[in-house]
Design an enzyme around this catalytic site. Sequence first.
Site, PDB file in Angstrom:
ATOM      1  N   HIS A  16       0.861  -1.205   0.000  1.00  0.00           N
ATOM      2  CA  HIS A  16       0.000   0.000   0.000  1.00  0.00           C
ATOM      3  C   HIS A  16       0.885   1.239   0.000  1.00  0.00           C
ATOM      4  CE1 HIS A  16      -3.912   2.034   1.442  1.00  0.00           C
ATOM      5  NE2 HIS A  16      -3.058   2.993   1.097  1.00  0.00           N
ATOM      6  N   HIS A  32       1.515   5.363  -1.808  1.00  0.00           N
ATOM      7  CA  HIS A  32       1.104   6.477  -2.669  1.00  0.00           C
ATOM      8  C   HIS A  32       2.375   7.065  -3.259  1.00  0.00           C
ATOM      9  CE1 HIS A  32      -3.033   6.485  -1.118  1.00  0.00           C
ATOM     10  NE2 HIS A  32      -2.455   6.037  -0.014  1.00  0.00           N
ATOM     11  N   LEU A  33       2.463   7.056  -4.585  1.00  0.00           N
ATOM     12  CA  LEU A  33       3.682   7.570  -5.235  1.00  0.00           C
ATOM     13  C   LEU A  33       3.448   8.914  -5.899  1.00  0.00           C
ATOM     14  CD1 LEU A  33       5.162   4.278  -6.774  1.00  0.00           C
ATOM     15  CD2 LEU A  33       5.760   5.389  -4.612  1.00  0.00           C
ATOM     16  N   ARG A  34       2.211   9.397  -5.836  1.00  0.00           N
ATOM     17  CA  ARG A  34       1.859  10.692  -6.454  1.00  0.00           C
ATOM     18  C   ARG A  34       2.156  10.661  -7.957  1.00  0.00           C
ATOM     19  NH1 ARG A  34      -1.190  10.772  -2.222  1.00  0.00           N
ATOM     20  NH2 ARG A  34      -0.241  11.561  -0.328  1.00  0.00           N
ATOM     21  N   ASN A  59      -5.195   7.012  -6.208  1.00  0.00           N
ATOM     22  CA  ASN A  59      -5.880   8.293  -5.928  1.00  0.00           C
ATOM     23  C   ASN A  59      -5.061   9.503  -6.407  1.00  0.00           C
ATOM     24  OD1 ASN A  59      -3.974   7.903  -3.864  1.00  0.00           O
ATOM     25  ND2 ASN A  59      -5.162   9.057  -2.366  1.00  0.00           N
ATOM     26  N   LYS A  73      -9.427  -0.285  -5.806  1.00  0.00           N
ATOM     27  CA  LYS A  73      -9.467   0.350  -4.486  1.00  0.00           C
ATOM     28  C   LYS A  73     -10.772   1.106  -4.326  1.00  0.00           C
ATOM     29  CE  LYS A  73      -7.796   2.140  -0.598  1.00  0.00           C
ATOM     30  NZ  LYS A  73      -6.699   3.069  -0.491  1.00  0.00           N
ATOM     31  N   HIS A  75     -10.692   1.160   1.584  1.00  0.00           N
ATOM     32  CA  HIS A  75     -10.467   2.180   2.607  1.00  0.00           C
ATOM     33  C   HIS A  75     -11.682   2.059   3.512  1.00  0.00           C
ATOM     34  CE1 HIS A  75      -8.816   6.040   4.222  1.00  0.00           C
ATOM     35  NE2 HIS A  75      -9.961   5.893   4.843  1.00  0.00           N
ATOM     36  N   HIS A  90      -4.868  -0.529   5.827  1.00  0.00           N
ATOM     37  CA  HIS A  90      -4.431   0.228   7.012  1.00  0.00           C
ATOM     38  C   HIS A  90      -5.385   0.055   8.187  1.00  0.00           C
ATOM     39  CE1 HIS A  90      -7.142   2.918   4.912  1.00  0.00           C
ATOM     40  NE2 HIS A  90      -6.227   3.332   4.073  1.00  0.00           N
ATOM     41  N   ASP A 140       1.061   2.472   3.628  1.00  0.00           N
ATOM     42  CA  ASP A 140       0.260   3.684   3.380  1.00  0.00           C
ATOM     43  C   ASP A 140       1.160   4.920   3.410  1.00  0.00           C
ATOM     44  OD1 ASP A 140      -1.918   5.177   2.659  1.00  0.00           O
ATOM     45  OD2 ASP A 140      -2.726   5.332   4.679  1.00  0.00           O
ATOM     46  N   HIS A 145       3.141  14.341   1.498  1.00  0.00           N
ATOM     47  CA  HIS A 145       2.607  15.674   1.183  1.00  0.00           C
ATOM     48  C   HIS A 145       3.731  16.644   1.543  1.00  0.00           C
ATOM     49  CE1 HIS A 145      -1.611  14.409   0.705  1.00  0.00           C
ATOM     50  NE2 HIS A 145      -1.402  13.593   1.722  1.00  0.00           N
ATOM     51  N   ALA A 194      -4.289  14.400   5.057  1.00  0.00           N
ATOM     52  CA  ALA A 194      -3.847  13.257   5.853  1.00  0.00           C
ATOM     53  C   ALA A 194      -2.738  12.517   5.114  1.00  0.00           C
ATOM     54  CB  ALA A 194      -5.024  12.319   6.093  1.00  0.00           C
TER      55      ALA A 194
HETATM   56  O1  DOR Z   1      -3.373   9.231   5.486  1.00  0.00           O
HETATM   57  C1  DOR Z   1      -3.716   8.940   4.356  1.00  0.00           C
HETATM   58  N1  DOR Z   1      -3.170   9.520   3.255  1.00  0.00           N
HETATM   59  N2  DOR Z   1      -4.667   8.014   4.209  1.00  0.00           N
HETATM   60  C2  DOR Z   1      -5.192   7.739   2.997  1.00  0.00           C
HETATM   61  O2  DOR Z   1      -6.087   6.940   2.943  1.00  0.00           O
HETATM   62  C3  DOR Z   1      -4.740   8.463   1.776  1.00  0.00           C
HETATM   63  C4  DOR Z   1      -3.410   9.017   1.942  1.00  0.00           C
HETATM   64  C5  DOR Z   1      -3.030  10.040   0.868  1.00  0.00           C
HETATM   65  O3  DOR Z   1      -3.235   9.747  -0.318  1.00  0.00           O
HETATM   66  O4  DOR Z   1      -2.516  11.097   1.215  1.00  0.00           O
HETATM   67 ZN    ZN Z   2      -3.488   4.966   1.344  1.00  0.00          ZN
END
Ligand code: DOR
Ligand code: ZN
Length: 338
Positions: A13, A15-17, A42, A96, A133, A168, A241, A245, A257
């Site tokens: 899990h 997130h690579l943006r 996402n 997802k 999620h 998560h 996860d 950011h 988040a």
């Molecule tokens: O903390 C989180 N950040 N939870 C998520 O489900 C998404 C993720 C994000 O993409 O920033």
């Molecule tokens: Zn996530």
Amino acid sequence: MQSLTFRCPDDFHVHLRQGAECGNFARDARAAGFARVLVMPNTLPPITTAAALNSYRREIEVAAPGLSALMTFKIHPKLDRVALAALKAAGAVAGKLYPEGVTTNSEDGVRRLEDAYGVFALMEELNLVLCLHGEHPEAFSLDREAAFVTGLAGLRSAFPRLKIVLEHVSSVAGLEAVLADGPLTAATVTVHHLLYTLDDMVGGKLDPHLFCKPLLKRPEDRKRLVEAALSGSPKVFFGSDSAPHTREHKESALCSAGCYSMPVSLSLLVSLFEAYGALNCLEPFVSRFGAEFYGLTLNQGIVTFVKEPWTVSKLYHGVVPLQSGATLPWSLDSSQGV
Ligand code: DOR
Ligand code: ZN
């Protein structure tokens, strides 16, 4: 114990943006020792088509040689058989499900679980894993996971052959719901939910770098997650996860988040499992159970961690990582990896 060698791990899990930063975060994943990562969809726009999925994977794998990207798509009730078959043919391993508004870029999420039942039926047929999620958007924020998992039994009886992952997992209620079901339901666990509680984020001064969804919970929740991770259950495996950011965004009002744990997650897990005398349970948790659940072969390479302190950089590409600036006891021996 001064050194620990184990099978190359997977992170189920991440997130690579997108854009320029995607390559940086993908290279961080490889440098952290991971062979494969399950990439969340996402982005903006989200990954919902075979073409988008292919080009996203290419972008990641070109930027980070040696890293395999396991791809997911974002579930939308309108995805039909043709679209899902094309996603599967493009190599998607999972879809997802984001309930509406629960986290970063989920404004286009699903309002009621039942709205996506048509998609779940096709996913079951195509052997695509359903990643959840698992938060109910209308419940109080600390109770969202507990409220969501009341729907798991209904989901299971409607789709008896669907592989389901509660992503998560953060609470006793979430974990018990997963363990109560059979072998086709599993949970990923993050390093931040294993190490911290809500007090670490808001008990003293506010630490926005620990603000994540689902929220960190109570000490008894954390304790149960640690027990589960150390239990050797194949239904519980690692997914960080890791969700970067920028510092400017995290240290501002209305910040999103997400914890950027990628650079430190394995080192922290080695320390945690060592503290509980359970280092023998680490390799299955990070390198085996997830791959087996997804029906993937196990990685062939190895990683070695040595007990040599290292200091975590304060900033990675403008992002404050978990344990920023801290000195951690276990470091990855990059001369040993394969
Ligand atoms: O903390 C989180 N950040 N939870 C998520 O489900 C998404 C993720 C994000 O993409 O920033
Ligand atoms: Zn996530």
